[in-house]
Design a protein around this motif. Structure first.
Motif, PDB file in Angstrom:
ATOM      1  N   ILE A 127     -15.981 -69.577  63.209  1.00 35.13           N
ATOM      2  CA  ILE A 127     -16.250 -69.950  64.598  1.00 35.13           C
ATOM      3  C   ILE A 127     -17.733 -69.811  64.906  1.00 35.13           C
ATOM      4  N   MET A 131     -20.192 -72.985  65.928  1.00 35.87           N
ATOM      5  CA  MET A 131     -20.563 -73.179  67.329  1.00 35.87           C
ATOM      6  C   MET A 131     -21.964 -73.770  67.434  1.00 35.87           C
ATOM      7  N   LEU A 135     -25.429 -71.630  71.728  1.00 39.06           N
ATOM      8  CA  LEU A 135     -24.466 -70.541  71.943  1.00 39.06           C
ATOM      9  C   LEU A 135     -24.661 -69.448  70.893  1.00 39.06           C
ATOM     10  N   ARG A 136     -24.787 -69.870  69.643  1.00 39.57           N
ATOM     11  CA  ARG A 136     -24.966 -68.912  68.553  1.00 39.57           C
ATOM     12  C   ARG A 136     -26.234 -68.089  68.758  1.00 39.57           C
ATOM     13  N   GLY A 170     -19.665 -68.512  74.367  1.00 38.07           N
ATOM     14  CA  GLY A 170     -19.685 -68.047  72.981  1.00 38.07           C
ATOM     15  C   GLY A 170     -18.660 -66.965  72.730  1.00 38.07           C
ATOM     16  N   LEU A 173     -15.117 -68.435  72.740  1.00 39.11           N
ATOM     17  CA  LEU A 173     -14.820 -69.075  71.450  1.00 39.11           C
ATOM     18  C   LEU A 173     -14.530 -68.024  70.388  1.00 39.11           C
TER      19      LEU A 173
END
Length: 193
Positions: A127, A131, A135-136, A170, A173
């Protein structure tokens, strides 16, 4: 905008090239996905040599069975990750079962707990790797650098509201890694491991 059921062009072309037996296509695929495959296998197995073995198995399988990938089911990256996960979990089960048999203890609950924990960790890694970069990047600053949303906003040159939004999305997810069938997870990547 492309229709949702139309697979990315690169995925379709790669499958066609592999089906024709183009060794260069396998090299391209390896260059693109080897770190993902090795990372997921290592996360499940916790062993560098075993992860190397799974990496070889995944690419051998892809080379020998290019038609096993169905572009209509999702991206090639997702299929490769699911294949990696399945093979790594099979290897983990076999290794742990053999160890339990040698020890003479039949603690199958312990084995299942180990497999589930490794599975969740591998899904979380997948995930995070999948992403979007914004976001990461926000999550990495918050987690690894222990930055709050105000500091993250300053670091990234975005508003505080945008930093909060990225962190919240984030984390949402990432929280799906514990779900049996996480939304967006590769088919067969959750639940029945």
């Amino acid at each position: 905008m492309a229709k949702k059921d139309v697979p990315p062009r690169w995925d379709r072309k790669m499958q066609q090239r592999l089906a024709r037996g183009e060794a260069a296509a396998l090299g391209e695929l390896y260059d693109r996905f080897a770190s993902l495959v090795h990372g997921l296998a290592h996360r499940v197995l916790g062993d560098e040599r075993a992860a190397d073995g799974i990496t070889r198995e995944v690419f051998i399988h892809v080379w020998e069975h290019p038609d096993a990938y169905d572009p209509k089911q999702g991206p090639l990256r997702t299929w490769v990750a699911a294949l990696t996960h399945r093979l790594a979990v099979q290897r983990l089960r076999a290794t742990e079962t053999a160890a339990l048999a040698r020890e003479g203890s039949g603690a199958t609950e312990e084995l299942e707990h180990t497999v589930r924990r490794a599975s969740v960790a591998a899904r979380a890694d997948y995930i995070v790797q999948s992403m979007p970069a914004p976001l990461r990047s926000a999550l990495e600053r918050a987690y690894f650098q222990r930055r709050d949303y105000c500091q993250t906003a300053t670091d990234l040159g975005i508003t505080e509201d945008e930093a909060r939004r990225r962190l919240r999305l984030g984390l949402q997810l990432l929280s799906t890694a514990h779900d049996c069938e996480a939304p967006g997870a590769p088919p067969g990547y959750g639940g029945a491991v």
